[in-house]
Design a protein around this motif. Structure first.
Motif, PDB file in Angstrom:
ATOM      1  N   LEU A 126       0.767  -1.067  -0.158  1.00 42.54           N
ATOM      2  CA  LEU A 126      -0.029   0.109   0.004  1.00 42.54           C
ATOM      3  C   LEU A 126       0.727   1.286  -0.058  1.00 42.54           C
ATOM      4  CD1 LEU A 126      -2.721  -0.642   2.436  1.00 42.54           C
ATOM      5  CD2 LEU A 126      -2.922  -0.769  -0.092  1.00 42.54           C
ATOM      6  N   SER A 127       0.442   2.205  -0.675  1.00 42.09           N
ATOM      7  CA  SER A 127       1.156   3.430  -1.009  1.00 42.09           C
ATOM      8  C   SER A 127       0.268   4.429  -0.011  1.00 42.09           C
ATOM      9  CB  SER A 127       1.428   4.068  -2.342  1.00 42.09           C
ATOM     10  OG  SER A 127      -0.080   4.191  -2.853  1.00 42.09           O
ATOM     11  N   HIS A 128       1.120   5.868   0.181  1.00 40.51           N
ATOM     12  CA  HIS A 128       0.182   6.848   1.037  1.00 40.51           C
ATOM     13  C   HIS A 128      -1.343   7.050   0.267  1.00 40.51           C
ATOM     14  CE1 HIS A 128       3.052   8.422   3.976  1.00 40.51           C
ATOM     15  NE2 HIS A 128       4.001   7.841   2.937  1.00 40.51           N
ATOM     16  N   SER A 129      -1.212   7.253  -1.011  1.00 39.15           N
ATOM     17  CA  SER A 129      -2.557   7.573  -1.622  1.00 39.15           C
ATOM     18  C   SER A 129      -3.510   6.224  -1.369  1.00 39.15           C
ATOM     19  CB  SER A 129      -2.311   7.937  -3.039  1.00 39.15           C
ATOM     20  OG  SER A 129      -1.872   6.884  -3.947  1.00 39.15           O
ATOM     21  N   GLU A 130      -3.268   5.088  -1.300  1.00 36.99           N
ATOM     22  CA  GLU A 130      -3.924   4.220  -1.095  1.00 36.99           C
ATOM     23  C   GLU A 130      -4.545   3.917   0.438  1.00 36.99           C
ATOM     24  OE1 GLU A 130      -2.460   1.206  -4.606  1.00 36.99           O
ATOM     25  OE2 GLU A 130      -1.383   1.290  -2.803  1.00 36.99           O
ATOM     26  N   MET A 131      -3.753   4.660   1.155  1.00 35.85           N
ATOM     27  CA  MET A 131      -4.303   4.344   2.916  1.00 35.85           C
ATOM     28  C   MET A 131      -5.504   5.003   3.014  1.00 35.85           C
ATOM     29  SD  MET A 131      -1.848   2.611   4.091  1.00 35.85           S
ATOM     30  CE  MET A 131      -2.790   2.677   5.526  1.00 35.85           C
ATOM     31  N   SER A 132      -6.246   4.112   3.930  1.00 33.84           N
ATOM     32  CA  SER A 132      -7.623   4.592   4.519  1.00 33.84           C
ATOM     33  C   SER A 132      -7.227   5.606   5.517  1.00 33.84           C
ATOM     34  CB  SER A 132      -8.350   3.437   4.889  1.00 33.84           C
ATOM     35  OG  SER A 132      -9.500   3.775   5.714  1.00 33.84           O
ATOM     36  N   GLY A 133      -7.938   6.574   5.629  1.00 36.72           N
ATOM     37  CA  GLY A 133      -7.810   7.599   6.532  1.00 36.72           C
ATOM     38  C   GLY A 133      -8.127   7.090   8.163  1.00 36.72           C
ATOM     39  N   GLU A 134      -8.849   5.799   8.205  1.00 36.93           N
ATOM     40  CA  GLU A 134      -9.160   5.238   9.432  1.00 36.93           C
ATOM     41  C   GLU A 134      -8.109   4.174   9.971  1.00 36.93           C
ATOM     42  OE1 GLU A 134     -13.144   3.539   8.907  1.00 36.93           O
ATOM     43  OE2 GLU A 134     -14.004   5.369   8.440  1.00 36.93           O
ATOM     44  N   SER A 135      -7.043   3.699   9.114  1.00 29.93           N
ATOM     45  CA  SER A 135      -6.366   2.669   9.459  1.00 29.93           C
ATOM     46  C   SER A 135      -5.157   3.292  10.322  1.00 29.93           C
ATOM     47  CB  SER A 135      -5.525   2.419   8.246  1.00 29.93           C
ATOM     48  OG  SER A 135      -4.679   1.169   8.592  1.00 29.93           O
ATOM     49  N   ASN A 136      -4.813   2.628  11.165  1.00 32.65           N
ATOM     50  CA  ASN A 136      -3.595   2.896  12.160  1.00 32.65           C
ATOM     51  C   ASN A 136      -2.350   2.216  11.566  1.00 32.65           C
ATOM     52  OD1 ASN A 136      -3.998   0.759  13.089  1.00 32.65           O
ATOM     53  ND2 ASN A 136      -3.684   1.363  15.008  1.00 32.65           N
ATOM     54  N   GLU A 137      -2.307   1.727  10.375  1.00 32.03           N
ATOM     55  CA  GLU A 137      -1.074   1.048  10.050  1.00 32.03           C
ATOM     56  C   GLU A 137      -0.706   1.734   8.637  1.00 32.03           C
ATOM     57  OE1 GLU A 137      -1.333  -3.125   9.444  1.00 32.03           O
ATOM     58  OE2 GLU A 137      -2.011  -3.488  11.715  1.00 32.03           O
ATOM     59  N   LEU A 138       0.514   1.608   8.296  1.00 29.42           N
ATOM     60  CA  LEU A 138       0.883   2.150   7.016  1.00 29.42           C
ATOM     61  C   LEU A 138       2.261   1.139   6.451  1.00 29.42           C
ATOM     62  CD1 LEU A 138       1.301   4.431   4.863  1.00 29.42           C
ATOM     63  CD2 LEU A 138       2.901   5.350   6.250  1.00 29.42           C
ATOM     64  N   HIS A 139       1.901   0.744   5.229  1.00 30.78           N
ATOM     65  CA  HIS A 139       2.922  -0.004   4.751  1.00 30.78           C
ATOM     66  C   HIS A 139       3.166   0.614   3.424  1.00 30.78           C
ATOM     67  CE1 HIS A 139       1.201  -3.848   7.013  1.00 30.78           C
ATOM     68  NE2 HIS A 139       0.415  -2.770   7.020  1.00 30.78           N
ATOM     69  N   VAL A 140       4.575   0.699   3.114  1.00 29.66           N
ATOM     70  CA  VAL A 140       5.221   1.265   2.009  1.00 29.66           C
ATOM     71  C   VAL A 140       6.426   0.396   1.806  1.00 29.66           C
ATOM     72  CG1 VAL A 140       6.247   3.205   0.648  1.00 29.66           C
ATOM     73  CG2 VAL A 140       4.335   3.780   2.604  1.00 29.66           C
ATOM     74  N   ALA A 141       6.199  -0.099   0.437  1.00 30.27           N
ATOM     75  CA  ALA A 141       7.080  -0.835   0.034  1.00 30.27           C
ATOM     76  C   ALA A 141       7.622  -0.897  -1.426  1.00 30.27           C
ATOM     77  CB  ALA A 141       6.687  -2.578   0.239  1.00 30.27           C
ATOM     78  N   GLU A 142       8.847  -1.214  -1.834  1.00 29.92           N
ATOM     79  CA  GLU A 142       9.157  -1.170  -3.074  1.00 29.92           C
ATOM     80  C   GLU A 142       9.547  -2.613  -3.450  1.00 29.92           C
ATOM     81  OE1 GLU A 142      13.250   0.743  -4.418  1.00 29.92           O
ATOM     82  OE2 GLU A 142      11.707   2.223  -5.106  1.00 29.92           O
ATOM     83  N   GLU A 143       9.138  -3.000  -4.881  1.00 30.31           N
ATOM     84  CA  GLU A 143       9.162  -4.321  -5.267  1.00 30.31           C
ATOM     85  C   GLU A 143      10.563  -4.807  -5.468  1.00 30.31           C
ATOM     86  OE1 GLU A 143       7.194  -7.445  -6.078  1.00 30.31           O
ATOM     87  OE2 GLU A 143       6.077  -5.566  -5.921  1.00 30.31           O
ATOM     88  N   GLY A 144      10.992  -5.818  -4.839  1.00 30.80           N
ATOM     89  CA  GLY A 144      12.302  -6.416  -4.953  1.00 30.80           C
ATOM     90  C   GLY A 144      13.258  -5.684  -3.891  1.00 30.80           C
ATOM     91  N   SER A 145      12.776  -4.853  -3.042  1.00 30.81           N
ATOM     92  CA  SER A 145      13.670  -4.092  -1.926  1.00 30.81           C
ATOM     93  C   SER A 145      13.879  -5.167  -1.017  1.00 30.81           C
ATOM     94  CB  SER A 145      12.996  -2.887  -1.531  1.00 30.81           C
ATOM     95  OG  SER A 145      12.032  -3.107  -0.822  1.00 30.81           O
ATOM     96  N   SER A 146      14.909  -5.071  -0.124  1.00 29.07           N
ATOM     97  CA  SER A 146      15.241  -5.961   1.172  1.00 29.07           C
ATOM     98  C   SER A 146      15.381  -5.113   2.169  1.00 29.07           C
ATOM     99  CB  SER A 146      16.635  -6.966   0.563  1.00 29.07           C
ATOM    100  OG  SER A 146      16.720  -7.477   1.513  1.00 29.07           O
ATOM    101  N   GLY A 147      15.191  -5.770   3.402  1.00 31.58           N
ATOM    102  CA  GLY A 147      15.507  -4.977   4.548  1.00 31.58           C
ATOM    103  C   GLY A 147      14.137  -4.151   4.786  1.00 31.58           C
ATOM    104  N   ALA A 148      13.999  -3.790   6.168  1.00 29.42           N
ATOM    105  CA  ALA A 148      12.731  -3.142   6.573  1.00 29.42           C
ATOM    106  C   ALA A 148      12.990  -2.328   7.866  1.00 29.42           C
ATOM    107  CB  ALA A 148      11.637  -4.207   6.710  1.00 29.42           C
ATOM    108  N   VAL A 149      12.170  -1.168   7.812  1.00 30.99           N
ATOM    109  CA  VAL A 149      12.058  -0.245   9.102  1.00 30.99           C
ATOM    110  C   VAL A 149      10.589  -0.360   9.508  1.00 30.99           C
ATOM    111  CG1 VAL A 149      12.450   1.935  10.278  1.00 30.99           C
ATOM    112  CG2 VAL A 149      14.136   1.104   8.240  1.00 30.99           C
ATOM    113  N   VAL A 150      10.487  -0.746  10.671  1.00 25.91           N
ATOM    114  CA  VAL A 150       9.431  -0.944  11.368  1.00 25.91           C
ATOM    115  C   VAL A 150       9.183   0.369  12.385  1.00 25.91           C
ATOM    116  CG1 VAL A 150       7.443  -2.416  12.735  1.00 25.91           C
ATOM    117  CG2 VAL A 150       9.018  -3.315  10.880  1.00 25.91           C
ATOM    118  N   LEU A 151       8.138   0.987  12.373  1.00 27.11           N
ATOM    119  CA  LEU A 151       7.998   1.943  13.350  1.00 27.11           C
ATOM    120  C   LEU A 151       6.522   1.558  14.194  1.00 27.11           C
ATOM    121  CD1 LEU A 151       7.895   4.820  15.026  1.00 27.11           C
ATOM    122  CD2 LEU A 151       6.633   5.674  13.093  1.00 27.11           C
ATOM    123  N   ILE A 152       6.956   1.262  15.645  1.00 29.26           N
ATOM    124  CA  ILE A 152       5.660   1.144  16.521  1.00 29.26           C
ATOM    125  C   ILE A 152       5.511   2.340  17.442  1.00 29.26           C
ATOM    126  CG2 ILE A 152       5.021  -0.460  18.591  1.00 29.26           C
ATOM    127  CD1 ILE A 152       6.566  -2.668  17.423  1.00 29.26           C
TER     128      ILE A 152
END
Length: 321
Positions: A126-152
């Motif tokens: 999901l991108s920013h433009s696809e996110m629902s305003g009611e959700s408290n989760e955000l997922h932004v990913a790039e195809e084929g990318s490795s590694g991740a940062v998670v914000l809690i």
């Protein structure tokens, strides 16, 4: 991968951040030890913006979950849509297999991205433009990318049991989905994973949880840091750093530091970097300068706030004069 968005005042798009050498070292230590980085600091100090900035700079996948009083530890791992399952059961077509009702949470998506994509409701692309305003989760990913940062974000908003329930999943980076029995383990291809957890210090965190984190406290703003932050943010917002703007940047930085110094002996919350930026944006957009009749009122509305209730407004009436 660009996370930056100009929508809303609390931008955490990852384009700019004044990352100090000490904070960069804390991130490196967290990565080296494979431990979560617990960021402490006052509200408005920039804790929540670090994760998106680092993800952008390091070209890592980015996941975010904002904790609320209703958050359970499992929400960060997976959710099971029992309502949809019940609706399907009552419909003519009947239920689908249970895995179809599972959605990967932010930690699952970071630890095991390939596995997360096979769930019934994966949201890892999901991108920013696809996110629902009611959700408290955000997922932004790039195809084929490795590694991740998670914000809690804002872990102290959760029930005290939540940090303790996260000890094993964060430590072992594996867990079992209760509804399906599926065992989720960190995948070899997941790449480096940085988990950043923020706290405002509103609730004491369990000692066992603190032991398993690398901890860093963001320092309060200084005159120099405020000016430096403004010089990073304003060009990103397409505001020219001309002589008049730079004079305003420095004057408001001086005002905020003075207000903080005068209120340091009290118990009220001191104005933060975020409130400094609010005052700066307001003055620029409204054409308010130190000579303007609304100069002091803008300070009171954006920076002084609770301090004015104890007479600091009158005491600081000539701050910007």
């Amino acid at each position: 991968m660009t996370l930056f968005s100009y929508r809303g005042p609390d931008r955490r798009g990852g384009l700019v951040y004044d990352l100090s050498d000490d904070l960069r070292l804390a991130i490196d230590v967290a990565l080296a030890t494979d431990r979560p980085l617990l960021l402490r600091g006052d509200p408005g100090s920039g804790k929540s913006s670090v994760a998106a900035y680092y993800a952008e700079q390091a070209s890592l996948r980015y996941f975010e979950h904002v904790v609320t009083s209703r958050t359970q530890a499992t929400d960060l791992l997976w959710t099971f849509d029992s309502v949809r399952r019940l609706a399907d059961a009552q419909a003519r077509g009947g239920c689908k297999p249970d895995p179809e009702y599972v959605r990967a949470g932010v930690l699952w998506s970071a630890f095991a991205p390939a596995s997360a994509l096979t769930t019934g409701r994966s949201a890892t692309s999901l991108s920013h433009s696809e996110m629902s305003g009611e959700s408290n989760e955000l997922h932004v990913a790039e195809e084929g990318s490795s590694g991740a940062v998670v914000l809690i974000d804002e872990i102290d908003k959760a029930d005290p049991d939540v940090p303790n329930s996260l000890l094993v999943p964060l430590g072992s980076q594996k867990f079992t989905v209760a509804e399906t029995g599926a065992e989720i383990d960190r995948e070899a291809t997941a790449g480096p994973i940085l988990v950043i957890i923020t706290t405002n210090g509103e609730r004491q965190l369990p000692e066992a949880f603190l032991r398993r984190c690398v901890t860093y406290t963001l320092p309060g703003p200084t005159y120099e840091s405020l000016v430096r932050i403004a010089e990073l943010h304003l060009p990103a917002e397409e505001i020219t750093l001309d002589h008049a703007t730079l004079s305003l940047v420095r004057e408001l930085a001086r005002v905020l530091i003075t207000v903080r110094e005068r209120g340091a002996s009290g118990r009220e919350r001191l104005p933060s970097t975020a409130e400094y930026l609010d005052a700066l944006r307001a003055c620029i957009k409204l054409g308010v300068t130190p000579q303007h009749p609304d100069w002091q009122l803008v300070q009171n509305l954006t920076m002084v706030k609770t301090a004015q209730q104890k007479g600091l407004t009158n005491a600081s009436g000539d701050l910007g004069r």
